[in-house]
Write a protein that holds these residues in place. Structure first.
Motif, PDB file in Angstrom:
ATOM      1  N   ALA A 106       7.314   8.957  19.903  1.00  0.00           N
ATOM      2  CA  ALA A 106       7.980   8.002  19.256  1.00  0.00           C
ATOM      3  C   ALA A 106       9.451   8.360  19.446  1.00  0.00           C
ATOM      4  O   ALA A 106       9.814   9.300  20.022  1.00  0.00           O
ATOM      5  N   THR A 107      10.311   7.225  19.370  1.00  0.00           N
ATOM      6  CA  THR A 107      11.637   7.264  19.327  1.00  0.00           C
ATOM      7  C   THR A 107      12.216   6.594  18.139  1.00  0.00           C
ATOM      8  O   THR A 107      11.392   5.962  17.326  1.00  0.00           O
ATOM      9  N   GLU A 108      13.437   5.994  18.007  1.00  0.00           N
ATOM     10  CA  GLU A 108      13.779   5.526  16.928  1.00  0.00           C
ATOM     11  C   GLU A 108      13.499   3.934  16.917  1.00  0.00           C
ATOM     12  O   GLU A 108      13.497   3.190  15.870  1.00  0.00           O
ATOM     13  N   TYR A 109      13.226   3.516  18.159  1.00  0.00           N
ATOM     14  CA  TYR A 109      12.687   2.174  18.582  1.00  0.00           C
ATOM     15  C   TYR A 109      11.305   1.874  18.004  1.00  0.00           C
ATOM     16  O   TYR A 109      10.902   0.761  17.440  1.00  0.00           O
ATOM     17  N   GLY A 110      10.394   2.669  18.320  1.00  0.00           N
ATOM     18  CA  GLY A 110       8.959   2.641  18.201  1.00  0.00           C
ATOM     19  C   GLY A 110       8.157   3.800  18.516  1.00  0.00           C
ATOM     20  O   GLY A 110       8.697   4.858  18.826  1.00  0.00           O
ATOM     21  N   CYS A 111       6.947   3.822  18.421  1.00  0.00           N
ATOM     22  CA  CYS A 111       5.932   4.681  18.644  1.00  0.00           C
ATOM     23  C   CYS A 111       4.765   4.229  19.355  1.00  0.00           C
ATOM     24  O   CYS A 111       4.593   2.933  19.588  1.00  0.00           O
ATOM     25  N   GLN A 112       3.924   5.199  19.989  1.00  0.00           N
ATOM     26  CA  GLN A 112       2.761   4.787  20.677  1.00  0.00           C
ATOM     27  C   GLN A 112       1.439   5.490  20.036  1.00  0.00           C
ATOM     28  O   GLN A 112       1.637   6.608  20.066  1.00  0.00           O
ATOM     29  N   LEU A 113       0.518   4.706  19.781  1.00  0.00           N
ATOM     30  CA  LEU A 113      -0.898   5.169  19.604  1.00  0.00           C
ATOM     31  C   LEU A 113      -1.455   5.783  20.714  1.00  0.00           C
ATOM     32  O   LEU A 113      -1.397   5.101  21.615  1.00  0.00           O
ATOM     33  N   GLN A 114      -2.435   6.640  20.377  1.00  0.00           N
ATOM     34  CA  GLN A 114      -3.213   6.960  21.436  1.00  0.00           C
ATOM     35  C   GLN A 114      -4.439   7.626  20.564  1.00  0.00           C
ATOM     36  O   GLN A 114      -4.349   7.612  19.446  1.00  0.00           O
ATOM     37  N   GLY A 115      -5.673   7.767  21.597  1.00  0.00           N
ATOM     38  CA  GLY A 115      -6.904   8.395  20.973  1.00  0.00           C
ATOM     39  C   GLY A 115      -7.462   7.789  19.854  1.00  0.00           C
ATOM     40  O   GLY A 115      -7.932   8.433  19.010  1.00  0.00           O
ATOM     41  N   VAL A 116      -7.528   6.271  19.906  1.00  0.00           N
ATOM     42  CA  VAL A 116      -8.209   5.723  18.986  1.00  0.00           C
ATOM     43  C   VAL A 116      -9.660   6.196  18.856  1.00  0.00           C
ATOM     44  O   VAL A 116     -10.331   5.771  20.130  1.00  0.00           O
ATOM     45  N   TYR A 117     -10.445   6.264  17.929  1.00  0.00           N
ATOM     46  CA  TYR A 117     -11.728   6.862  18.039  1.00  0.00           C
ATOM     47  C   TYR A 117     -12.602   6.567  16.756  1.00  0.00           C
ATOM     48  O   TYR A 117     -11.952   6.404  15.632  1.00  0.00           O
ATOM     49  N   VAL A 118     -13.595   5.840  16.837  1.00  0.00           N
ATOM     50  CA  VAL A 118     -14.676   5.637  16.066  1.00  0.00           C
ATOM     51  C   VAL A 118     -15.885   6.335  16.211  1.00  0.00           C
ATOM     52  O   VAL A 118     -16.441   6.315  17.312  1.00  0.00           O
ATOM     53  N   ARG A 119     -16.524   7.193  15.387  1.00  0.00           N
ATOM     54  CA  ARG A 119     -17.871   8.012  15.490  1.00  0.00           C
ATOM     55  C   ARG A 119     -18.846   6.787  15.926  1.00  0.00           C
ATOM     56  O   ARG A 119     -18.879   5.827  15.704  1.00  0.00           O
ATOM     57  N   PRO A 120     -19.415   7.412  17.070  1.00  0.00           N
ATOM     58  CA  PRO A 120     -20.299   6.547  17.956  1.00  0.00           C
ATOM     59  C   PRO A 120     -21.299   5.820  17.045  1.00  0.00           C
ATOM     60  O   PRO A 120     -21.763   4.461  17.370  1.00  0.00           O
ATOM     61  N   ASP A 121     -21.970   6.480  16.060  1.00  0.00           N
ATOM     62  CA  ASP A 121     -23.194   5.914  15.612  1.00  0.00           C
ATOM     63  C   ASP A 121     -22.707   4.856  14.412  1.00  0.00           C
ATOM     64  O   ASP A 121     -23.377   4.235  13.728  1.00  0.00           O
ATOM     65  N   LEU A 122     -21.194   4.712  14.273  1.00  0.00           N
ATOM     66  CA  LEU A 122     -20.634   3.856  13.445  1.00  0.00           C
ATOM     67  C   LEU A 122     -19.965   2.580  14.097  1.00  0.00           C
ATOM     68  O   LEU A 122     -19.370   1.669  13.400  1.00  0.00           O
ATOM     69  N   ARG A 123     -20.041   2.474  15.220  1.00  0.00           N
ATOM     70  CA  ARG A 123     -19.158   1.560  16.160  1.00  0.00           C
ATOM     71  C   ARG A 123     -19.884   0.165  15.962  1.00  0.00           C
ATOM     72  O   ARG A 123     -21.223   0.023  15.593  1.00  0.00           O
ATOM     73  N   GLY A 124     -19.426  -0.898  15.965  1.00  0.00           N
ATOM     74  CA  GLY A 124     -19.469  -2.352  15.829  1.00  0.00           C
ATOM     75  C   GLY A 124     -19.742  -2.595  14.153  1.00  0.00           C
ATOM     76  O   GLY A 124     -20.323  -3.962  14.009  1.00  0.00           O
ATOM     77  N   ARG A 125     -19.288  -1.872  13.287  1.00  0.00           N
ATOM     78  CA  ARG A 125     -19.324  -2.238  11.816  1.00  0.00           C
ATOM     79  C   ARG A 125     -18.069  -2.718  11.342  1.00  0.00           C
ATOM     80  O   ARG A 125     -17.901  -2.483  10.062  1.00  0.00           O
ATOM     81  N   GLY A 126     -17.225  -2.852  12.322  1.00  0.00           N
ATOM     82  CA  GLY A 126     -15.627  -3.414  11.823  1.00  0.00           C
ATOM     83  C   GLY A 126     -14.799  -2.344  11.136  1.00  0.00           C
ATOM     84  O   GLY A 126     -13.878  -2.712  10.240  1.00  0.00           O
ATOM     85  N   ILE A 127     -15.236  -1.240  11.367  1.00  0.00           N
ATOM     86  CA  ILE A 127     -14.157  -0.118  10.968  1.00  0.00           C
ATOM     87  C   ILE A 127     -12.825  -0.044  11.375  1.00  0.00           C
ATOM     88  O   ILE A 127     -11.952   0.063  10.597  1.00  0.00           O
ATOM     89  N   ALA A 128     -12.739  -0.193  12.633  1.00  0.00           N
ATOM     90  CA  ALA A 128     -11.506   0.084  13.501  1.00  0.00           C
ATOM     91  C   ALA A 128     -10.229  -0.953  12.909  1.00  0.00           C
ATOM     92  O   ALA A 128      -9.299  -0.346  12.993  1.00  0.00           O
ATOM     93  N   GLY A 129     -10.699  -2.055  12.996  1.00  0.00           N
ATOM     94  CA  GLY A 129      -9.667  -3.162  12.554  1.00  0.00           C
ATOM     95  C   GLY A 129      -8.875  -2.863  11.260  1.00  0.00           C
ATOM     96  O   GLY A 129      -7.576  -2.547  11.246  1.00  0.00           O
ATOM     97  N   PRO A 130      -9.487  -2.506  10.121  1.00  0.00           N
ATOM     98  CA  PRO A 130      -8.673  -2.380   8.881  1.00  0.00           C
ATOM     99  C   PRO A 130      -8.177  -0.624   9.037  1.00  0.00           C
ATOM    100  O   PRO A 130      -7.286  -0.575   8.313  1.00  0.00           O
ATOM    101  N   ALA A 131      -8.803  -0.033   9.847  1.00  0.00           N
ATOM    102  CA  ALA A 131      -8.160   1.288   9.849  1.00  0.00           C
ATOM    103  C   ALA A 131      -6.763   1.126  10.751  1.00  0.00           C
ATOM    104  O   ALA A 131      -5.970   2.055  10.330  1.00  0.00           O
ATOM    105  N   ILE A 132      -6.823   0.565  11.839  1.00  0.00           N
ATOM    106  CA  ILE A 132      -5.791   0.294  12.531  1.00  0.00           C
ATOM    107  C   ILE A 132      -4.589  -0.153  11.726  1.00  0.00           C
ATOM    108  O   ILE A 132      -3.392   0.236  11.968  1.00  0.00           O
TER     109      ILE A 132
END
Length: 267
Positions: free
Chosen positions: A195-221
């Motif tokens: 991160a800097t004063e201008y912005g930041c960078q996300l990394q390591g986005v992860y959803v537990r494998p057995d819960l993928r495809g259930r629409g969790i990531a969008g609202p979480a992000i």
């Protein structure tokens, strides 16, 4: 090369150069903390381009002449980094020069959309997302290892387990680690990697494998963006592999826009 001059070069594209600017701000170019060196390319005593040369090779505002000069220097130093990362129009020409000696690449990722959001997401944020607490380290850590291994293809505990654990702990202590944790299980997690004063960078986005495809990531992000914009920096960035269509669609739904293209050569 002085720090102010280098900072001005980085600020020509403050979001694309965010990772290097974060490292430079944190270390003030002291090599023992930087974990490498910064190469500068000058024309008529003016700093034109630069290159972070450590475990990661990262070109900065690199012109064709600078790319050639940096590549020749890197080959003469006989170093062996783990990756070359940055804008595709600099990374690919550099790799063309380095590949005969450093290749083949373990994983060439030649098309990585670099995405930015400068406002809160239109998606309703998941209220379960929150900063991870330090006493939740042992709960979070296995998810970090799993994500890193899945994404990079290497287990981060091999060779430098203590270093990776320290990095995960550092991000938690900074308030840069975010997750959904239920019943001592990580449902979702991500971190601010730089991160800097201008912005930041996300990394390591992860959803537990057995819960993928259930629409969790969008609202979480969306929740992470909302919280990060208030606590870390006003603009949020990330980059993603082009072939990961599910992730790209998630980020697009959350409001991220593709602004340029990165490439990563994993060695």
């Amino acid at each position: 090369m002085t720090y102010p001059n280098f900072a001005e070069l980085l600020d020509q594209d403050p979001l694309v150069n965010l990772f290097v600017r974060n490292r430079v701000d944190a270390t003030r170019l002291q090599s023992r903390w930087l974990g490498g060196q910064i190469l500068g390319y000058f024309e008529d005593d003016e700093l034109i381009s630069a290159c972070h040369a450590g475990n990661n090779i990262i070109p900065v505002q690199a012109t064709p002449r600078a790319i050639k000069a940096f590549s020749e220097h890197l080959l003469s130093e006989r170093i062996r980094p783990s990756s070359i990362v940055g804008p595709r129009d600099a990374v690919l020409p550099m790799w063309n020069l380095l590949e005969p000696r450093w290749g083949p690449a373990r994983s060439p990722r030649l098309d990585q959309p670099f995405m930015v959001i400068d406002r809160d997401s239109a998606l309703a944020p998941d209220p379960r997302v929150r900063p991870v607490l330090m006493d939740e380290f042992e709960i979070l850590y296995p998810a970090c290892v799993a994500m890193f291994t899945e994404e990079v293809g290497v287990n981060p505990e091999i060779g430098n387990r203590s270093g990776y654990r320290a990095r995960v702990a550092q991000l938690i202590s900074q308030g840069w680690s975010f997750a959904i944790i239920e019943d001592d299980e990580v449902i979702f997690k991500t971190e601010v990697g730089a991160a800097t004063e201008y912005g930041c960078q996300l990394q390591g986005v992860y959803v537990r494998p057995d819960l993928r495809g259930r629409g969790i990531a969008g609202p979480a992000i969306a929740a992470v963006v909302q919280q990060v914009r208030r606590s870390v920096a006003p603009l949020v960035t990330l980059y993603v592999n082009d072939h990961n269509t599910a992730a790209r669609r998630t980020y697009e739904r959350a409001g991220f826009q593709h602004t340029t293209t990165f490439a990563s050569i994993l060695l």
